[in-house]
Motif scaffolding. Structure first.
Motif, PDB file in Angstrom:
ATOM      1  N   ARG A 171    -117.227-107.971  24.610  1.00 28.24           N
ATOM      2  CA  ARG A 171    -117.527-108.788  23.636  1.00 28.24           C
ATOM      3  C   ARG A 171    -118.446-108.557  22.620  1.00 28.24           C
ATOM      4  O   ARG A 171    -118.424-109.308  21.499  1.00 28.24           O
ATOM      5  N   VAL A 172    -118.680-107.089  22.366  1.00 27.37           N
ATOM      6  CA  VAL A 172    -119.055-106.536  21.071  1.00 27.37           C
ATOM      7  C   VAL A 172    -118.206-105.451  20.810  1.00 27.37           C
ATOM      8  O   VAL A 172    -117.632-104.774  21.673  1.00 27.37           O
ATOM      9  N   GLU A 173    -118.297-104.868  19.505  1.00 25.29           N
ATOM     10  CA  GLU A 173    -117.641-103.856  18.989  1.00 25.29           C
ATOM     11  C   GLU A 173    -118.551-102.567  19.240  1.00 25.29           C
ATOM     12  O   GLU A 173    -119.772-102.714  18.797  1.00 25.29           O
ATOM     13  N   THR A 174    -117.900-101.503  19.474  1.00 23.93           N
ATOM     14  CA  THR A 174    -118.794-100.292  19.548  1.00 23.93           C
ATOM     15  C   THR A 174    -118.055 -99.169  18.493  1.00 23.93           C
ATOM     16  O   THR A 174    -116.961 -99.291  18.303  1.00 23.93           O
ATOM     17  N   SER A 175    -118.896 -98.257  18.072  1.00 28.86           N
ATOM     18  CA  SER A 175    -118.549 -97.049  17.219  1.00 28.86           C
ATOM     19  C   SER A 175    -119.160 -95.663  17.835  1.00 28.86           C
ATOM     20  O   SER A 175    -120.163 -95.658  18.413  1.00 28.86           O
ATOM     21  N   HIS A 240    -137.118 -92.142  19.682  1.00 27.87           N
ATOM     22  CA  HIS A 240    -135.849 -91.368  19.811  1.00 27.87           C
ATOM     23  C   HIS A 240    -134.946 -91.637  18.603  1.00 27.87           C
ATOM     24  O   HIS A 240    -134.082 -90.670  18.585  1.00 27.87           O
ATOM     25  N   THR A 241    -134.839 -92.907  18.212  1.00 23.17           N
ATOM     26  CA  THR A 241    -134.074 -93.192  17.120  1.00 23.17           C
ATOM     27  C   THR A 241    -134.705 -93.086  15.595  1.00 23.17           C
ATOM     28  O   THR A 241    -134.424 -93.605  14.534  1.00 23.17           O
ATOM     29  N   ASP A 242    -135.895 -92.444  15.605  1.00 24.53           N
ATOM     30  CA  ASP A 242    -136.556 -91.996  14.353  1.00 24.53           C
ATOM     31  C   ASP A 242    -136.913 -93.454  13.841  1.00 24.53           C
ATOM     32  O   ASP A 242    -137.075 -93.665  12.600  1.00 24.53           O
ATOM     33  N   GLY A 243    -137.590 -94.139  14.769  1.00 26.08           N
ATOM     34  CA  GLY A 243    -137.823 -95.717  14.156  1.00 26.08           C
ATOM     35  C   GLY A 243    -136.844 -96.665  13.823  1.00 26.08           C
ATOM     36  O   GLY A 243    -137.272 -97.968  13.526  1.00 26.08           O
ATOM     37  N   ARG A 244    -135.641 -96.474  13.999  1.00 21.46           N
ATOM     38  CA  ARG A 244    -134.582 -97.223  13.637  1.00 21.46           C
ATOM     39  C   ARG A 244    -134.407 -98.349  14.530  1.00 21.46           C
ATOM     40  O   ARG A 244    -133.846 -99.427  14.258  1.00 21.46           O
ATOM     41  N   GLY A 245    -134.235 -98.016  15.870  1.00 23.54           N
ATOM     42  CA  GLY A 245    -133.925 -98.785  16.973  1.00 23.54           C
ATOM     43  C   GLY A 245    -132.284 -98.448  17.261  1.00 23.54           C
ATOM     44  O   GLY A 245    -131.842 -97.551  16.419  1.00 23.54           O
ATOM     45  N   VAL A 246    -131.730 -99.069  18.290  1.00 25.66           N
ATOM     46  CA  VAL A 246    -130.578 -98.856  18.665  1.00 25.66           C
ATOM     47  C   VAL A 246    -129.607 -99.662  18.165  1.00 25.66           C
ATOM     48  O   VAL A 246    -129.841-101.003  17.994  1.00 25.66           O
ATOM     49  N   ASP A 247    -128.247 -99.434  18.173  1.00 26.12           N
ATOM     50  CA  ASP A 247    -127.154-100.247  17.442  1.00 26.12           C
ATOM     51  C   ASP A 247    -126.645-101.205  18.765  1.00 26.12           C
ATOM     52  O   ASP A 247    -126.445-102.227  18.403  1.00 26.12           O
ATOM     53  N   ILE A 248    -126.675-100.691  19.803  1.00 26.52           N
ATOM     54  CA  ILE A 248    -126.446-101.465  21.134  1.00 26.52           C
ATOM     55  C   ILE A 248    -127.200-101.475  22.352  1.00 26.52           C
ATOM     56  O   ILE A 248    -127.882-100.293  22.604  1.00 26.52           O
ATOM     57  N   LYS A 271    -126.796-104.983  18.390  1.00 27.96           N
ATOM     58  CA  LYS A 271    -126.075-105.856  19.202  1.00 27.96           C
ATOM     59  C   LYS A 271    -126.544-105.747  20.694  1.00 27.96           C
ATOM     60  O   LYS A 271    -126.987-104.535  21.035  1.00 27.96           O
ATOM     61  N   ILE A 272    -126.975-106.951  21.356  1.00 26.89           N
ATOM     62  CA  ILE A 272    -127.657-107.119  22.676  1.00 26.89           C
ATOM     63  C   ILE A 272    -126.462-107.662  23.634  1.00 26.89           C
ATOM     64  O   ILE A 272    -126.218-108.675  23.345  1.00 26.89           O
ATOM     65  N   VAL A 273    -126.526-106.795  24.696  1.00 25.30           N
ATOM     66  CA  VAL A 273    -125.493-107.205  25.669  1.00 25.30           C
ATOM     67  C   VAL A 273    -126.036-107.496  26.891  1.00 25.30           C
ATOM     68  O   VAL A 273    -126.917-106.566  27.657  1.00 25.30           O
ATOM     69  N   LEU A 274    -126.204-109.017  27.522  1.00 25.45           N
ATOM     70  CA  LEU A 274    -126.930-109.338  28.800  1.00 25.45           C
ATOM     71  C   LEU A 274    -125.914-109.311  29.766  1.00 25.45           C
ATOM     72  O   LEU A 274    -124.854-110.030  29.782  1.00 25.45           O
ATOM     73  N   LEU A 294    -129.630-110.210  14.678  1.00 27.80           N
ATOM     74  CA  LEU A 294    -129.064-109.491  15.892  1.00 27.80           C
ATOM     75  C   LEU A 294    -128.039-110.222  16.396  1.00 27.80           C
ATOM     76  O   LEU A 294    -127.823-111.918  16.364  1.00 27.80           O
ATOM     77  N   THR A 295    -127.242-109.715  17.112  1.00 26.36           N
ATOM     78  CA  THR A 295    -126.026-110.412  17.852  1.00 26.36           C
ATOM     79  C   THR A 295    -126.548-110.391  19.253  1.00 26.36           C
ATOM     80  O   THR A 295    -126.596-109.303  19.852  1.00 26.36           O
ATOM     81  N   VAL A 296    -126.378-111.628  20.106  1.00 28.19           N
ATOM     82  CA  VAL A 296    -126.928-111.577  21.609  1.00 28.19           C
ATOM     83  C   VAL A 296    -125.467-112.117  22.217  1.00 28.19           C
ATOM     84  O   VAL A 296    -125.281-113.276  21.957  1.00 28.19           O
ATOM     85  N   VAL A 297    -124.987-111.407  23.278  1.00 29.65           N
ATOM     86  CA  VAL A 297    -123.867-112.204  24.057  1.00 29.65           C
ATOM     87  C   VAL A 297    -124.416-111.804  25.505  1.00 29.65           C
ATOM     88  O   VAL A 297    -124.950-110.855  26.057  1.00 29.65           O
ATOM     89  N   GLY A 298    -123.885-112.691  26.289  1.00 33.19           N
ATOM     90  CA  GLY A 298    -123.821-112.587  27.773  1.00 33.19           C
ATOM     91  C   GLY A 298    -122.452-112.428  28.286  1.00 33.19           C
ATOM     92  O   GLY A 298    -121.422-112.609  27.647  1.00 33.19           O
ATOM     93  N   GLY A 299    -122.388-111.816  29.365  1.00 30.83           N
ATOM     94  CA  GLY A 299    -121.258-111.465  30.236  1.00 30.83           C
ATOM     95  C   GLY A 299    -121.384-111.723  31.631  1.00 30.83           C
ATOM     96  O   GLY A 299    -122.414-111.462  32.156  1.00 30.83           O
ATOM     97  N   VAL A 300    -120.471-112.475  32.326  1.00 31.99           N
ATOM     98  CA  VAL A 300    -120.426-112.568  33.763  1.00 31.99           C
ATOM     99  C   VAL A 300    -119.351-112.175  34.156  1.00 31.99           C
ATOM    100  O   VAL A 300    -118.093-112.610  33.643  1.00 31.99           O
TER     101      VAL A 300
END
Length: 354
Positions: A171-175, A240-248, A271-274, A294-300
């Motif tokens: 439901r999200v794009e990764t790179s 770990h990300t030099d203060g930036r935070g994670v993309d996913i 992007k946050i995937v729950l 932020l983009t927040v999606v759920g998946g079931v």
């Protein structure tokens, strides 16, 4: 290596032992008739069943709103077709299959839109329809996916877990330039690490509370592991990300403060995937979602991901090594549940063998 065995004759008028729960804290084995397949159904000889966390939850009365007690547990099923009901022409006797256990109407708006797992009249094997904690079961043929010989029975039991994570991640794009965090080193999380790597994401932080599954995650490709009993996960991820935070950020724990960890650890426009099921309300800081866009999606469920997961197992991009850590005979289900509840012997995921 294939798990194919010679098809055995189904006992006429036979009975079998099935593991049942009524959601009041106990599960027990009782005699059940071996069913005949009805029109559109196939009779399956169950060869392996994964114990999902939701199975243990069902025993305690936890489950989706459509749960119908009492019920035979088990939805992570590998088996072999032994008999076909009237009108089934897309399966063959002797064919190995994996279960994707949603029974749906096919005509409501959600079904017509391809979201059969959100059917208005949804039934789910192992929740409202008797599941696979037994030797023989008759289910709709469309819930059964044929398996290639080079996907083992144990791998087949994991298609649902891996597929749940993949469905959510799709439901999200990764790179390949992304950094990622997976929160929770259970089966969903360990498959999440592998799926991110398969999508080209090579920098993956894995967090959890137990050293054994965290070490398994490292072997499966996690760049950095964080035991949250010893380190603050937000601080560790940001460092770990030099203060930036994670993309996913892939949430796969369904417990604790993991939602807030996701929000605090995500980069701007992250992007946050729950994928976890919490069973209760959780508090998060909505200002972080707004300010960082932020983009927040759920998946079931493993919806529309079963064939892709099978191919990933075939290619070696997914493995059960370090994920499926224990096997038990079906008659030892109580010991299996106890081992899981008490997190004994480094257990991550267990499989039952009828």
């Amino acid at each position: 290596m294939s798990d194919r065995e010679h098809t055995e004759a189904v006992p006429d008028g036979g009975v079998q032992r099935a593991v049942v729960t009524d959601g009041t804290g106990t599960a027990w084995a009782e005699d059940r008739e071996i069913p005949d397949p009805g029109p559109g159904e196939a009779l399956v000889r169950v060869t392996a069943i994964g114990i999902c966390g939701s199975d243990v939850g069902l025993v305690e009365g936890e489950g989706p709103p459509w749960t119908d007690f009492p019920v035979v547990l088990g939805h992570e099923v590998a088996g072999e077709v032994v008999e076909l009901g009237e009108g089934v022409d897309d399966l063959e006797v002797g064919q190995r299959v994996a279960l994707h256990g949603f029974v749906y109407c096919g005509t409501c708006g959600a079904c017509r839109d391809g979201r059969y797992y959100q059917c208005d009249d949804l039934k789910e094997i192992g929740f409202t329809v008797d599941g696979g904690y037994r030797k023989y079961a008759a289910w709709p043929a469309y819930t059964l996916t044929p398996l290639p010989d080079d996907v083992s029975d144990v791998e087949a039991t994991q298609i649902d877990s891996a597929g749940c994570t993949l469905h959510a991640m799709n439901r999200v794009e990764t790179s390949f330039t992304d950094t990622a965090a997976v929160l929770g080193p259970g089966a969903l999380g360990l498959y999440g690490v592998q799926l991110l790597r398969a999508q080209g994401v090579t920098d993956v932080v894995l967090t959890g509370t137990r050293d054994e599954p965290l070490e398994a995650g490292r072997k499966l490709g996690a760049t950095r592991t964080v035991n949250i009993c010893e380190e603050d996960p937000v601080e560790a991820i940001r460092a770990h990300t030099d203060g930036r935070g994670v993309d996913i950020c892939v949430e796969a724990a369904g417990a604790g403060d993991v939602l807030e960890t996701c929000v605090q650890s995500a980069a701007k426009q992250g992007k946050i995937v729950l994928t976890g099921v919490f069973g209760e309300r959780k508090a998060i800081d909505p200002d972080q979602i707004v300010a960082k866009e932020l983009t927040v999606v759920g998946g079931v469920t493993a919806s529309h991901a079963v064939d892709e997961v099978i191919e990933l197992f075939r290619r070696g991009d997914l493995t059960v090594d370090g994920v499926v850590t224990h096997e038990f005979p079906l008659e030892e289900f109580e010991e299996a549940f106890k081992t899981i509840r008490e997190r004994r012997d480094g257990i991550v995921k267990a499989v039952l063998r009828p």
